[in-house]
Motif scaffolding. Structure first.
Motif, PDB file in Angstrom:
ATOM      1  N   LYS C 263       0.792  -1.046  -0.030  1.00  0.00           N
ATOM      2  CA  LYS C 263       0.126  -0.093   0.089  1.00  0.00           C
ATOM      3  C   LYS C 263       0.854   1.299   0.027  1.00  0.00           C
ATOM      4  O   LYS C 263       0.734   2.276  -0.891  1.00  0.00           O
ATOM      5  CB  LYS C 263      -0.874   0.011   1.287  1.00  0.00           C
ATOM      6  CG  LYS C 263      -1.692   1.095   1.461  1.00  0.00           C
ATOM      7  CD  LYS C 263      -2.689   1.039   2.745  1.00  0.00           C
ATOM      8  CE  LYS C 263      -3.317   2.373   2.623  1.00  0.00           C
ATOM      9  NZ  LYS C 263      -4.138   2.221   4.038  1.00  0.00           N
ATOM     10  N   GLU C 264       1.754   1.244   0.826  1.00  0.00           N
ATOM     11  CA  GLU C 264       2.818   2.566   0.989  1.00  0.00           C
ATOM     12  C   GLU C 264       3.593   2.787  -0.298  1.00  0.00           C
ATOM     13  O   GLU C 264       3.685   3.767  -1.028  1.00  0.00           O
ATOM     14  CB  GLU C 264       3.907   2.040   2.049  1.00  0.00           C
ATOM     15  CG  GLU C 264       3.567   2.504   3.344  1.00  0.00           C
ATOM     16  CD  GLU C 264       4.491   2.267   4.415  1.00  0.00           C
ATOM     17  OE1 GLU C 264       5.694   1.921   3.848  1.00  0.00           O
ATOM     18  OE2 GLU C 264       4.030   1.952   5.680  1.00  0.00           O
ATOM     19  N   GLU C 267       0.909   4.160  -2.918  1.00  0.00           N
ATOM     20  CA  GLU C 267       0.460   5.557  -2.128  1.00  0.00           C
ATOM     21  C   GLU C 267       1.618   6.522  -2.578  1.00  0.00           C
ATOM     22  O   GLU C 267       1.208   7.647  -2.948  1.00  0.00           O
ATOM     23  CB  GLU C 267       0.074   5.485  -0.739  1.00  0.00           C
ATOM     24  CG  GLU C 267      -0.656   6.586  -0.303  1.00  0.00           C
ATOM     25  CD  GLU C 267      -1.571   6.054   0.843  1.00  0.00           C
ATOM     26  OE1 GLU C 267      -1.136   5.340   1.692  1.00  0.00           O
ATOM     27  OE2 GLU C 267      -2.818   6.257   1.179  1.00  0.00           O
ATOM     28  N   ARG C 284      -1.087  12.565  -7.163  1.00  0.00           N
ATOM     29  CA  ARG C 284      -0.917  11.361  -6.956  1.00  0.00           C
ATOM     30  C   ARG C 284      -1.407  10.538  -8.102  1.00  0.00           C
ATOM     31  O   ARG C 284      -2.722  10.630  -8.360  1.00  0.00           O
ATOM     32  CB  ARG C 284      -1.410  10.779  -5.525  1.00  0.00           C
ATOM     33  CG  ARG C 284      -1.126  11.364  -4.316  1.00  0.00           C
ATOM     34  CD  ARG C 284       0.244  10.707  -3.853  1.00  0.00           C
ATOM     35  NE  ARG C 284       0.764  11.659  -2.772  1.00  0.00           N
ATOM     36  CZ  ARG C 284       2.007  11.426  -2.455  1.00  0.00           C
ATOM     37  NH1 ARG C 284       2.993  10.565  -2.952  1.00  0.00           N
ATOM     38  NH2 ARG C 284       2.787  12.346  -1.442  1.00  0.00           N
ATOM     39  N   LEU C 287      -4.731   7.040  -6.060  1.00  0.00           N
ATOM     40  CA  LEU C 287      -5.135   7.100  -4.626  1.00  0.00           C
ATOM     41  C   LEU C 287      -5.716   6.068  -4.063  1.00  0.00           C
ATOM     42  O   LEU C 287      -6.264   5.269  -4.740  1.00  0.00           O
ATOM     43  CB  LEU C 287      -6.431   8.331  -4.867  1.00  0.00           C
ATOM     44  CG  LEU C 287      -5.883   9.710  -5.655  1.00  0.00           C
ATOM     45  CD1 LEU C 287      -7.150  10.359  -5.876  1.00  0.00           C
ATOM     46  CD2 LEU C 287      -5.079  10.438  -4.599  1.00  0.00           C
ATOM     47  N   ILE C 288      -5.501   5.889  -2.919  1.00  0.00           N
ATOM     48  CA  ILE C 288      -5.790   4.726  -2.259  1.00  0.00           C
ATOM     49  C   ILE C 288      -7.089   5.116  -1.115  1.00  0.00           C
ATOM     50  O   ILE C 288      -7.107   6.031  -0.430  1.00  0.00           O
ATOM     51  CB  ILE C 288      -4.753   3.991  -1.191  1.00  0.00           C
ATOM     52  CG1 ILE C 288      -3.330   4.005  -2.006  1.00  0.00           C
ATOM     53  CG2 ILE C 288      -5.158   3.037  -0.319  1.00  0.00           C
ATOM     54  CD1 ILE C 288      -3.272   2.718  -2.419  1.00  0.00           C
ATOM     55  N   ASP C 290      -9.544   3.582   1.937  1.00  0.00           N
ATOM     56  CA  ASP C 290      -9.719   2.279   2.861  1.00  0.00           C
ATOM     57  C   ASP C 290     -11.076   1.974   3.063  1.00  0.00           C
ATOM     58  O   ASP C 290     -11.516   1.163   3.837  1.00  0.00           O
ATOM     59  CB  ASP C 290      -9.070   2.784   4.127  1.00  0.00           C
ATOM     60  CG  ASP C 290      -7.721   3.124   3.987  1.00  0.00           C
ATOM     61  OD1 ASP C 290      -7.016   2.209   3.363  1.00  0.00           O
ATOM     62  OD2 ASP C 290      -7.051   4.006   4.743  1.00  0.00           O
TER      63      ASP C 290
END
Lengths: 357, 357, 357, 357
Positions: C263-264, C267, C284, C287-288, C290
């Protein structure tokens, strides 16, 4: 210089609520200051809202916390916009008006109170004076003003200039309405996939009832025939569109009537919002298209400027000497609800019912 | 005892073709013997057909090879059903008729030839006699008989008993038609998702033209007003339904007309197919529903027996003393095409135009 | 100060063409100067375009006349954007490049020419240098640069930082793609209402082929496993969505891999467009979210700024120690086509391949 | 000769209830004798049911009155089919079983009671013996047997023969499920038009949980790897289809595994229902298609005989030596619910748990 008015939006996460938020985010003097919700109180607006419209949650609003629908917390609110659902709206709006709030409602609960305006600002702006009677009779400092059912607006806006100018005899409407008009969750998916959903006698009747009242408040240039002699009917349906009510109207007249003159009347129709250059007034409330297979819901529902504030009329046709056919397309949650509410507020500011200081 | 008639189905893999195959698979005396296609010649029917209807490809037919549209290969064919597309149909059908084939066509190309019947068996069965003139004039042993546009049938079947019995003055139709009416690939998905697609002046006009001709061939019990004085109009659309044309009709009359009598006339309407107990004749060509929000496309399009052969009429209403509203729902590829074609063939057998021996 | 570059948009009335027009209308230094079409030459753009996107035809562009795809008329054009369909694109693009035009193509025809870049500016910007080889080999002043298939981009953008940083072993993709990806008329409505349409082996294969090439051009931080040992597979479908390709990815690794680190990596992933602050670069590229049931096509396809330029990744999950699941959503006609093309042009300007003077 | 068994159908007007009615109307020895509903008690079944399936309400059933869910009125009922919704089902089913009724439930409430079978008759018929334990422990004359979640069945039926025969290592599922799986009103139309709706972690997890249990009850021919070492995962969605769950499965193995052998295992898979020739058993529980873009939801969901009782598997592919891809399509309210329930009842009759006398 005008001070900024602070608006509360009740039901701010609903389908009409989001259009209020979207349109007010850029408003010159009304600010979406208090976002009231239910079930999501305390959460950031941007996190829980279903943003079923164009663009994205405006910056500066996404982080606002959803708040309770509680007048005690709204001391500095100047206007209350209420797109609450039928039944829920009535008592809440009354409570607010009693406490001195100016309430603009998109809900049906008070539409037929005899001292409550049901307003399309271009069509019946003079009904604002009902507010005086409302306050007198009810001893309120605040007031309630309503806007009509989206479906009724889609018909009434084009019919107003016709009824003003021509010996209209009857109107037979067939509607294909969008899903957002029924709110969320609203229409079940299994009612609409591979189907057209008739809305039934009740919905037909309320559409006719509201169109009738609006036409009764039009400033006519002729007096014949009286409205009681005009036949109005509607056959209403939902289809699988997200936004935009599409309506087919067959209009009959008592005398020979030229479709070109009917077209001119609609095209040239403007009202107080245009004269006063209200910020949310489109240049033309009715846009006419001559293209054969237009308007179309997907392509034309956002017509006008602000987007969605103009009704698009097309497929005008002389059916016989005394019958004209047209179709209209209205963005039901914008012109037919939130946009209509904001335009009404702007008119009431100009007329002094909402204090601009 | 009747011998079995062998049918060729042109365009057998198309949306109307498959309904022919489905219905004939169980027919008492017509057998789907020759499946003609294009692009799939030589392949097993069951492998290449898009079976966009109920059930599955009938056993015994799935393995049939798709064959060319070539009369030389059809020696033993008794009837040719032609749901070919506009333009393609005309010359092919003519060629077949010249060679002595009995052609039942769902295509528009010959519908307005003055010596070609355009038949709804319950409504204008006597127009079969045009075949005699057709043969005489063209010196053909075969013939062409057409069925009307599905949309026109959805309106004409309920209007026929009204026009027969009442002083009908005008009809204003608004349609919500299904995708299968446009064939495959037909309507682009991007024209129909989140949209209603107006079909435009051309489609409106051909609907009116066909309804006009059908009404002109109805056996009326009254002669007033003459058809030329009746106003007919249509505003046509497609929506995202797979099968079933839904149509809203506002009907005006020259004198006060009671909706209950109009209902009785439709409900009691039968024709030669019912009297002759033709195998594909539904007990009632028109089924009336009193339910508020019915008919609905998804739930009612397969009404009648055989399924899809009855038109469902509902939402009957006395709009004013001289105006009645109803909606109709027709299965466009069954009653409005293949089923109508089969019923026509059955009638022509009874009338001796198709040899049953 | 930078001069304005004049862009020609081939196929300007198509589904990707309109996104070029929309995005370039506000571009700081590229102007949509020449709108090329076919079948509508000579007509005002605003009248004939199907504007199947947000907003409306930009002022100043609605009145532009659609022009022929003829290099002789394009003397002052600096960049040619070509979203022409497969087959049609190839020879046209070659002709333009030969004549000295800089062609940015969204079409597949030249994607696998060995001297033609297939570029996602954040992922493989260094492949711009293939232009030098292309010019040398072909003796062209102009050049062709392509962007990958929208579906391949929706997978490759999130996979790039994973492949850069982790011992990725395999990727199993399942896609639900929108209708606009197939152009107009594209997918037949009868293929998609009440259906999911598998795209078949051919489409699956080309998706894998393009993802493979893109990953082969990623600047990896690790060298193990070599790409040839990575299994890539795709099962592709269309569903009834207008814009937005939704893809589910199961990614396996050669060693234990922590989903939080994956994930990091996604991101934090940025590339040259972000470093160079190119005007169409989103802050970015990935885009993440959750949120549990997000991204959703309707609500998230316009993510990022410019809208539609960020891929939204969500539903990240550690399936087992060596398997991670995520879903991605890409706006196929923006990031996956027109927006990707514009970003590529901006990069080529910075790199000096397009003359900014 | 077998006597006729009388069945009560709880929730008989629901989406699974109607499939019970449809299938039992023609059943050789189970008769739909008691139609229980809620909100429509006392009304004729045919008038109030939403018949969202093929055909029409069977004759002789349309006139049956909907009755209350009250065991005291069901003296002569032999089997109770319960497709009641989650939460409502649990206590009702328990009450019935206590009173001696044989309850076949499609509801989740008792699926994971340790003494309650969760049965797919072809896969884990031996779990019927849990009934003995259930009766002993609970001191019941009646019993509860459940069927699994439709989504879990769509995966488990094809996975069973794979897990029986091959060293399956992992399964990664992506689903596109139909609206009817969520009941009525179920999914809001605004969640599904122009959208794909992720079902979220909860639904993913219950799918995996149920597939895991079913696989744990498969009669394996190999013992390696143990189920605990097999990775199962699911990413679940709804799309705008009415019936039919479409699932993409990537299956990994511990050793090289030939897709042709996997195909053979699925194709040849039969179970007790086939051996016993139960009336609702399809000849093959799994039908394999080799066509490139098949199965498709619209065209293949009614596969098998009885229609909808076979799962269609297609797009089989050797992804790499140890990975196979396939897709499956199950009719969720037939094989995945009512049909599965009826097949279970037939098996329990054969096994003597339901008295056939």
């Amino acid at each position: 210089m005008r001070r900024t008015l602070k608006a509360a939006i009740l039901g701010a996460t609903g389908l009409v609520g989001i259009e209020y938020v979207r349109m007010l985010a850029d408003h010159p003097y009304i600010r979406p200051a208090y976002l009231a919700g239910k079930g999501s109180v305390g959460k950031p607006y941007g996190e829980i809202v279903r943003w079923q419209t164009i663009g994205s949650v405006p910056k500066g609003i996404a982080d606002q916390e959803v708040k309770p629908t509680d007048p005690k917390l709204m001391d500095d609110v100047d206007i209350v916009f209420s797109p609450l659902p039928q039944g829920a709206a009535g008592p809440v709006e009354e409570q607010f008006a009693k406490l001195g709030f100016y309430v603009i409602s998109n809900s049906p609960d008070h539409r037929f109170d005899m001292d409550v305006p049901m307003m399309i600002p271009e069509v019946n702006p003079h009904t604002a004076s009902l507010i005086d009677e409302q306050r007198r009779r009810r001893d309120w400092k605040g007031f309630i003003v309503t806007t009509p059912l989206c479906t009724a607006q889609g018909a009434s806006i084009p019919l107003a200039p016709i009824f003003m100018n021509f010996k209209m005899n009857g109107v037979m409407l067939t509607t294909m309405q969008s899903l957002s008009g029924a709110g969320y969750p609203g229409i079940a998916s299994l009612d609409i996939v591979d189907n057209a959903l008739p809305l039934g006698d009740g919905y037909d009747a309320k559409t006719v009832k509201e169109v009738t009242r609006i036409l009764s408040e039009v400033r006519r240039r002729i007096q014949d025939p009286p409205l009681e002699e005009v036949t109005l009917d509607a056959t209403t349906h939902r289809i699988a569109t997200i936004h935009g009510h599409y309506e087919v109207a067959y209009v009959t007249f008592k005398e020979d009537t030229d479709v070109h003159k009917v077209k001119e009347a609609m095209e040239g129709f403007i009202g107080e919002p245009q004269e006063l250059k209200l910020p949310s007034a489109p240049e033309r409330p009715i846009l006419i298209t001559d293209q054969d297979a237009r308007p179309q819901v997907f392509f034309d529902r956002w017509a006008g400027n602000p987007p969605g504030m103009s009704v698009v009329v097309g497929r005008l046709k002389q059916v016989n000497r005394r019958t004209v056919r047209f179709v209209s397309l209205i963005h039901n949650t914008v012109r037919g609800a939130a946009g209509g509410g904001i335009l009404t507020a702007e008119l009431l500011v100009e007329k002094g019912y909402i204090d601009k200081r």
